[in-house]
Scaffold this motif. Structure first.
Motif, PDB file in Angstrom:
ATOM      1  N   GLN A 165      -1.130  -1.443  -8.055  1.00  0.00           N
ATOM      2  CA  GLN A 165      -2.303  -0.636  -8.878  1.00  0.00           C
ATOM      3  C   GLN A 165      -1.931   0.754  -9.710  1.00  0.00           C
ATOM      4  O   GLN A 165      -2.283   0.977 -10.552  1.00  0.00           O
ATOM      5  N   PHE A 166      -0.896   1.231  -8.906  1.00  0.00           N
ATOM      6  CA  PHE A 166      -0.391   2.509  -9.733  1.00  0.00           C
ATOM      7  C   PHE A 166       0.434   1.841 -11.043  1.00  0.00           C
ATOM      8  O   PHE A 166       0.133   2.554 -11.951  1.00  0.00           O
ATOM      9  N   ARG A 225       0.840  -1.301  -0.173  1.00  0.00           N
ATOM     10  CA  ARG A 225       0.166  -0.074   0.003  1.00  0.00           C
ATOM     11  C   ARG A 225       0.895   1.284   0.305  1.00  0.00           C
ATOM     12  O   ARG A 225       1.795   1.292   0.650  1.00  0.00           O
ATOM     13  N   ALA A 277      -5.271   8.848  -4.715  1.00  0.00           N
ATOM     14  CA  ALA A 277      -5.057   7.163  -4.687  1.00  0.00           C
ATOM     15  C   ALA A 277      -4.289   6.902  -3.304  1.00  0.00           C
ATOM     16  O   ALA A 277      -4.698   5.539  -2.854  1.00  0.00           O
ATOM     17  N   ALA A 302      -7.002   6.828  -0.806  1.00  0.00           N
ATOM     18  CA  ALA A 302      -7.818   5.545  -1.087  1.00  0.00           C
ATOM     19  C   ALA A 302      -7.322   4.329  -0.613  1.00  0.00           C
ATOM     20  O   ALA A 302      -7.776   3.168  -0.741  1.00  0.00           O
ATOM     21  N   VAL A 342      -1.650   1.079 -14.114  1.00  0.00           N
ATOM     22  CA  VAL A 342      -2.061   2.315 -15.033  1.00  0.00           C
ATOM     23  C   VAL A 342      -1.151   2.615 -16.140  1.00  0.00           C
ATOM     24  O   VAL A 342       0.076   2.729 -15.932  1.00  0.00           O
ATOM     25  N   ALA A 390      -2.924  12.481  -7.586  1.00  0.00           N
ATOM     26  CA  ALA A 390      -2.261  11.354  -6.966  1.00  0.00           C
ATOM     27  C   ALA A 390      -2.585  11.105  -5.513  1.00  0.00           C
ATOM     28  O   ALA A 390      -2.604  10.016  -5.029  1.00  0.00           O
ATOM     29  N   LEU A 407      -4.446   2.720  -2.138  1.00  0.00           N
ATOM     30  CA  LEU A 407      -4.106   1.951  -3.447  1.00  0.00           C
ATOM     31  C   LEU A 407      -2.587   1.402  -3.094  1.00  0.00           C
ATOM     32  O   LEU A 407      -1.886   1.999  -2.522  1.00  0.00           O
ATOM     33  N   THR A 408      -2.325   0.458  -3.998  1.00  0.00           N
ATOM     34  CA  THR A 408      -1.073  -0.295  -3.958  1.00  0.00           C
ATOM     35  C   THR A 408      -0.185   0.162  -4.911  1.00  0.00           C
ATOM     36  O   THR A 408      -0.538   0.745  -5.920  1.00  0.00           O
TER      37      THR A 408
END
Length: 449
Positions: free
Chosen positions: A430-431, A400, A421, A424, A434, A418, A426-427
């Motif tokens: 997950q970045f 994370r 993210a 939220a 994209v 950013a 996100l890990t």
């Protein structure tokens, strides 16, 4: 029917107070707001708005030089008029001041152009010798620049006066190393001043990630800014030629044309009469409030810098909104102070959100750090050796992203998206899922190794 003149009386028409007054009135409350100077507060009148406009103006110093490498026939010597920029900035401040005033008026908030102080749990004393009553009082008077006390300190100015200087000083000494000091140091340097930053410790921008602030220090020194660390003020003397000689520990005296103090901000609670309502203050003079912005007096609340929680305009606005929605909108709301993004509009700017690497190691133990250290494409063609640095701090167990810290062109604009993210949870994977938006500086966020 009510036994009070107003449902809500707001003292201070800055960002937090204006938002609270407007929203409370929209919810049906009878609201008055008192302001002894101008509607808009520190941010609009003498803070972030005029400062950012000066920063924009300062960027042209480098942009005009870089333009030659991009084919533009720019004269070797470009004239700069401080009075023109200063005048245009003040015109914009006047415009926004008018817009804030119109917003309050259109929501039927009564504006009282006078100093107001607390005279009791439900009473407000006005400078015109009137006393009015309110079921609820909201204090949103903000903070003011702190000035250290030593012989000759009265010869210095603060950021408040910096916007009104008649000319750009040829030599300016800035006391402090926080965001205000570094922002004004960068812009005055671009306007042609020799800048000396004096700090009593060896750190700049305490609280920001070490790698990012070290990069800013390196770039600033490369640009020609002078730093003096471990320096305590001893005295300031004004000479016959109106120059100031600044004496400090561990360094030779500095002779300058202007001294500017950027050594922190203190809540505006002195002489406000809070003791008459039984509102408790902390050791720094800030109003002590709970998670719902209520003080130790049941009818008195406070938001913004006067509470010394997080001294940022967007935080004050959120607090004002939460206060009004909770008390008058039937929508109980509390501000989440976790993961607040922040930026320093230095040259170049930096921005960060979440935990620094040191904070993450202390809190999580297992941490993985990813970086991207690069020259922006524009700097390459311009022949500018200035490098950007992006840093992602991740939980070593889950991946994370717990912190994101950046320095380089436009990073405050990049970080805002950013930060969503990071907030939220996100890990890193997950970045990386994209697809990069190429060619941009922001694509480095999904390409870090």
């Amino acid at each position: 029917m009510t036994d009070y003149d107003y449902d809500l009386f707001v003292i201070g028409a800055g960002s937090g107070g204006v938002r609270a007054a407007r929203v409370a009135a929209a919810h049906g409350a009878k609201v008055a707001i008192a302001e002894e100077y101008r509607v808009g507060g520190t941010c609009v009148i003498r803070g972030c708005v005029p400062k950012k406009l000066l920063v924009y103006g300062a960027h042209f110093a480098e942009d005009l030089k870089d333009a030659r490498r991009f084919g533009w026939n720019v004269p070797a010597q470009c004239d700069f008029s401080w009075s023109t920029l200063r005048g245009n900035v003040m015109e914009e401040v006047d415009r926004i001041n008018g817009a804030y005033t119109q917003t309050l008026t259109s929501h039927h908030v009564e504006i009282i152009a006078a100093r107001a102080t607390v005279a009791g749990p439900h009473e407000v004393a006005l400078a015109d010798n009137r006393t009015v009553t309110a079921k609820t009082i909201l204090v949103a008077v903000g903070a003011h620049p702190s000035i250290p006390t030593f012989p000759g300190h009265e010869h210095g100015i603060t950021s408040n006066e910096a916007f009104h200087l008649p000319d750009v000083p040829k030599r300016i000494l800035i006391a402090g190393a926080g965001y205000i000091a570094n922002e004004f140091a960068g812009l005055f340097h671009q306007f042609g001043a020799h800048v000396i930053i004096v700090n009593r410790t060896q750190e700049i921008l305490r609280g920001y990630d070490v790698s990012i602030r070290d990069r800013l220090l390196q770039i600033s020194i490369m640009k020609g800014l002078e730093f003096r660390f471990d320096a305590a003020f001893q005295k300031i003397e004004r000479g016959d030629n109106n120059c100031l000689t600044v004496h400090m520990s561990n360094h030779e005296p500095a002779v300058v044309d202007c001294v500017m103090f950027a050594t922190g901000r203190s809540p505006n609670t002195r002489g406000l009469g809070l003791e008459t309502a039984g509102a408790e203050l902390d050791q720094h003079g800030a109003i002590v409030v709970d998670a719902d912005n209520r003080s130790t007096c049941e009818s008195l609340y406070a938001v913004g810098d006067v509470t010394n929680r997080v001294q940022l305009t967007p935080v004050a606005i959120r607090e004002g909104q939460a206060f009004a929605d909770t008390l008058y909108g039937g929508k109980p709301t509390r501000v989440d102070y976790d993961c607040i993004p922040s930026a320093v509009f230095s040259h170049p700017p930096l921005a960060g959100v979440g935990l620094t690497e040191a904070q993450a190691k202390e809190k999580l133990g297992s941490v993985r750090v990813y970086t991207s250290d690069f020259r922006p494409m524009k700097n390459v063609l311009a022949g500018r050796n200035e490098r950007s640095l992006y840093k992602m701090v991740c939980d070593g167990e889950t991946g994370r992203v717990v912190g994101l810290h950046m320095i380089g062109p436009d990073v405050p604009e990049i970080l805002q998206a950013a930060a969503i993210a990071v907030k939220a949870g996100l890990t890193k994977d997950q970045f990386d899922d994209v697809v990069a938006l190429h060619p941009t500086m922001a694509e480095e966020l999904v390409l870090m190794k």
